[in-house]
Motif scaffolding. Structure first.
Motif, PDB file in Angstrom:
ATOM      1  N   LEU A  77       0.829  -1.209   0.000  1.00  0.00           N
ATOM      2  CA  LEU A  77       0.000   0.000   0.000  1.00  0.00           C
ATOM      3  C   LEU A  77       0.862   1.258   0.000  1.00  0.00           C
ATOM      4  N   VAL A  78       1.878   1.289   0.857  1.00  0.00           N
ATOM      5  CA  VAL A  78       2.748   2.463   0.951  1.00  0.00           C
ATOM      6  C   VAL A  78       3.539   2.665  -0.341  1.00  0.00           C
ATOM      7  N   THR A  79       4.110   1.584  -0.871  1.00  0.00           N
ATOM      8  CA  THR A  79       4.878   1.715  -2.111  1.00  0.00           C
ATOM      9  C   THR A  79       3.979   2.115  -3.276  1.00  0.00           C
ATOM     10  N   THR A  80       2.741   1.654  -3.275  1.00  0.00           N
ATOM     11  CA  THR A  80       1.821   2.030  -4.351  1.00  0.00           C
ATOM     12  C   THR A  80       1.465   3.498  -4.283  1.00  0.00           C
ATOM     13  N   LEU A  81       1.163   3.991  -3.083  1.00  0.00           N
ATOM     14  CA  LEU A  81       0.785   5.402  -2.937  1.00  0.00           C
ATOM     15  C   LEU A  81       1.965   6.325  -3.254  1.00  0.00           C
ATOM     16  N   ILE A  82       3.120   6.030  -2.655  1.00  0.00           N
ATOM     17  CA  ILE A  82       4.293   6.870  -2.897  1.00  0.00           C
ATOM     18  C   ILE A  82       4.741   6.760  -4.351  1.00  0.00           C
ATOM     19  N   GLY A  83       4.780   5.538  -4.873  1.00  0.00           N
ATOM     20  CA  GLY A  83       5.213   5.334  -6.254  1.00  0.00           C
ATOM     21  C   GLY A  83       4.298   6.005  -7.256  1.00  0.00           C
ATOM     22  N   THR A  84       2.995   5.940  -7.026  1.00  0.00           N
ATOM     23  CA  THR A  84       2.049   6.590  -7.943  1.00  0.00           C
ATOM     24  C   THR A  84       2.215   8.102  -7.922  1.00  0.00           C
ATOM     25  N   LEU A  86       4.949   9.840  -7.080  1.00  0.00           N
ATOM     26  CA  LEU A  86       6.215  10.172  -7.738  1.00  0.00           C
ATOM     27  C   LEU A  86       6.134   9.972  -9.242  1.00  0.00           C
ATOM     28  N   ALA A  87       5.452   8.920  -9.662  1.00  0.00           N
ATOM     29  CA  ALA A  87       5.330   8.642 -11.096  1.00  0.00           C
ATOM     30  C   ALA A  87       4.549   9.752 -11.795  1.00  0.00           C
ATOM     31  N   LEU A 135      20.041  -0.987  -5.622  1.00  0.00           N
ATOM     32  CA  LEU A 135      18.647  -1.318  -5.370  1.00  0.00           C
ATOM     33  C   LEU A 135      18.421  -2.805  -5.105  1.00  0.00           C
ATOM     34  N   TYR A 136      19.490  -3.592  -5.100  1.00  0.00           N
ATOM     35  CA  TYR A 136      19.319  -5.019  -4.820  1.00  0.00           C
ATOM     36  C   TYR A 136      19.030  -5.214  -3.333  1.00  0.00           C
ATOM     37  N   ASP A 137      17.974  -5.968  -3.030  1.00  0.00           N
ATOM     38  CA  ASP A 137      17.504  -6.196  -1.665  1.00  0.00           C
ATOM     39  C   ASP A 137      17.238  -4.877  -0.948  1.00  0.00           C
ATOM     40  N   ASN A 138      16.703  -3.936  -1.712  1.00  0.00           N
ATOM     41  CA  ASN A 138      16.367  -2.608  -1.198  1.00  0.00           C
ATOM     42  C   ASN A 138      14.894  -2.351  -1.525  1.00  0.00           C
ATOM     43  N   PRO A 139      14.062  -1.991  -0.541  1.00  0.00           N
ATOM     44  CA  PRO A 139      12.635  -1.787  -0.831  1.00  0.00           C
ATOM     45  C   PRO A 139      12.355  -0.696  -1.850  1.00  0.00           C
ATOM     46  N   LEU A 140      13.331   0.193  -2.086  1.00  0.00           N
ATOM     47  CA  LEU A 140      13.133   1.233  -3.096  1.00  0.00           C
ATOM     48  C   LEU A 140      13.013   0.657  -4.501  1.00  0.00           C
ATOM     49  N   VAL A 141      13.420  -0.609  -4.682  1.00  0.00           N
ATOM     50  CA  VAL A 141      13.281  -1.235  -5.992  1.00  0.00           C
ATOM     51  C   VAL A 141      11.809  -1.449  -6.338  1.00  0.00           C
ATOM     52  N   LEU A 142      10.954  -1.361  -5.340  1.00  0.00           N
ATOM     53  CA  LEU A 142       9.517  -1.471  -5.579  1.00  0.00           C
ATOM     54  C   LEU A 142       8.933  -0.175  -6.134  1.00  0.00           C
ATOM     55  N   ILE A 143       9.709   0.905  -6.091  1.00  0.00           N
ATOM     56  CA  ILE A 143       9.196   2.219  -6.507  1.00  0.00           C
ATOM     57  C   ILE A 143       9.968   2.795  -7.686  1.00  0.00           C
ATOM     58  N   ILE A 144      11.273   2.939  -7.526  1.00  0.00           N
ATOM     59  CA  ILE A 144      12.074   3.721  -8.477  1.00  0.00           C
ATOM     60  C   ILE A 144      11.982   3.222  -9.924  1.00  0.00           C
ATOM     61  N   PRO A 145      12.068   1.921 -10.205  1.00  0.00           N
ATOM     62  CA  PRO A 145      12.005   1.499 -11.617  1.00  0.00           C
ATOM     63  C   PRO A 145      10.657   1.745 -12.289  1.00  0.00           C
ATOM     64  N   HIS A 146       9.638   2.128 -11.505  1.00  0.00           N
ATOM     65  CA  HIS A 146       8.297   2.266 -12.070  1.00  0.00           C
ATOM     66  C   HIS A 146       7.814   3.713 -12.147  1.00  0.00           C
ATOM     67  N   PHE A 200      -3.316   3.532 -13.974  1.00  0.00           N
ATOM     68  CA  PHE A 200      -2.322   2.724 -14.693  1.00  0.00           C
ATOM     69  C   PHE A 200      -1.109   2.432 -13.802  1.00  0.00           C
ATOM     70  N   TYR A 201      -0.540   3.487 -13.222  1.00  0.00           N
ATOM     71  CA  TYR A 201       0.640   3.306 -12.370  1.00  0.00           C
ATOM     72  C   TYR A 201       0.293   2.499 -11.118  1.00  0.00           C
ATOM     73  N   GLY A 202      -0.849   2.796 -10.521  1.00  0.00           N
ATOM     74  CA  GLY A 202      -1.225   2.123  -9.289  1.00  0.00           C
ATOM     75  C   GLY A 202      -1.399   0.625  -9.462  1.00  0.00           C
ATOM     76  N   VAL A 203      -2.025   0.221 -10.565  1.00  0.00           N
ATOM     77  CA  VAL A 203      -2.220  -1.213 -10.812  1.00  0.00           C
ATOM     78  C   VAL A 203      -0.881  -1.911 -10.999  1.00  0.00           C
ATOM     79  N   VAL A 204       0.032  -1.273 -11.740  1.00  0.00           N
ATOM     80  CA  VAL A 204       1.360  -1.872 -11.951  1.00  0.00           C
ATOM     81  C   VAL A 204       2.105  -2.009 -10.632  1.00  0.00           C
ATOM     82  N   LEU A 205       2.084  -0.967  -9.807  1.00  0.00           N
ATOM     83  CA  LEU A 205       2.799  -1.003  -8.529  1.00  0.00           C
ATOM     84  C   LEU A 205       2.170  -1.999  -7.563  1.00  0.00           C
TER      85      LEU A 205
END
Length: 289
Positions: A77-84, A86-87, A135-146, A200-205
């Protein structure tokens, strides 16, 4: 008269086809929902089709009491909200200058965007690059590439190109700069395309699976989809803490069904609030390139 009748027949035929496709799409979902609310004896005897048999909430009670599932849920949930967020910000910051004909390098950059959309990066170089930037074994990999998608960028750029030039010129005469123009005038009037791209971004994340599977090793950082995979493929994970199944009114199948529904409910709940913007934003963004 004849043309009107043909049009009515065509619309009727299309409606029937869409209804059939909707039923085909809903049948598996209804079956999973029914399984999640059925008793283990009914599921074991294959009595459940599209309606629960021997209705019970035991499977849901067990799933809701799993702290590891909730941990993955809130991480996703947090990565989806923040990632969306930022995206959308990054897409807007790039799409707005690309929509201006006076931006000298706009056409060159757009060629690169189209190439990036058509030709995906090979997996091995992509993996090595992501690992090299930490970003290996880093939770930011759930956000930054998207945070930037070429297709979504093209949609937003096309939307911005249709923005009123007269309104922008009037704002410039009042001393408004490009950043102020974007954040105080353009974006507040772009709710349709923002809501569309947010979906679109939210579903992907929310549904991302490949990235955490490739780049995350620490179980504490596993998002919801990876946790669901563990529940589906490993009985020891989904039944962790259960001492005996004899006295329980659930089994692996009912628990897995409940877990799957648990994962898709948030997206289903959000969609009705964005639906009024969705079609409008998608259509406006595809009128002209």
């Amino acid at each position: 008269m004849f043309e009107a009748r043909r049009e009515k027949i065509f619309v009727f035929g299309i409606t029937i086809v869409l209804i059939l496709f909707s039923i085909i799409a809903l049948v598996p979902l209804l079956s999973v929902i029914a399984t999640s609310f059925s008793s283990k004896s009914a599921v074991d005897m294959n009595l459940v089709t599209l309606w629960p048999k021997q209705f019970t909430l035991d499977s849901w009670g067990y799933i809701i009491d799993r702290p590891d599932l909730w941990k993955s849920f809130f991480l996703t949930l947090v990565t989806t909200l923040i990632g969306t967020a930022l995206a959308l910000l990054m897409t807007a910051l790039l799409a707005y200058p690309l929509s201006k004909p006076e931006f000298r390098w706009g056409s060159v950059i757009m060629i690169g965007v189209v190439v990036a959309m058509i030709f995906k990066a090979p997996i091995v170089p992509y993996f090595l690059t992501v690992r090299a930037i930490g970003l290996y074994d880093n939770p930011l990999v759930l956000i930054i590439p998207h945070i930037l998608n070429p297709f979504n960028l093209i949609i937003m750029r096309t939307f911005f190109k249709q923005f009123s030039k007269e309104l922008e010129e009037a704002a410039f005469l009042e001393g408004c700069g490009y950043f102020r123009m974007l954040f105080q005038m353009v974006l507040p009037l772009s709710k349709a395309v923002l809501a569309t791209l947010a979906l679109f971004y939210g579903v992907v994340l929310w549904n991302q699976f490949q990235h955490p599977l490739f780049f995350l090793q620490n179980p504490d950082w596993f998002p919801l989809q990876i946790k669901i995979r563990q529940f589906i493929t490993d009985d020891n994970v989904i039944l962790a803490g259960v001492t005996s199944m004899i006295d329980q009114n659930y089994n692996e199948r009912t628990l897995r069904a409940a877990t799957v529904i648990f994962a898709i409910v948030p997206i289903i709940m959000v969609y009705p609030f964005l639906q009024k913007y969705f079609v409008k934003g998608a259509m406006i963004g595809s009128v002209k390139g």
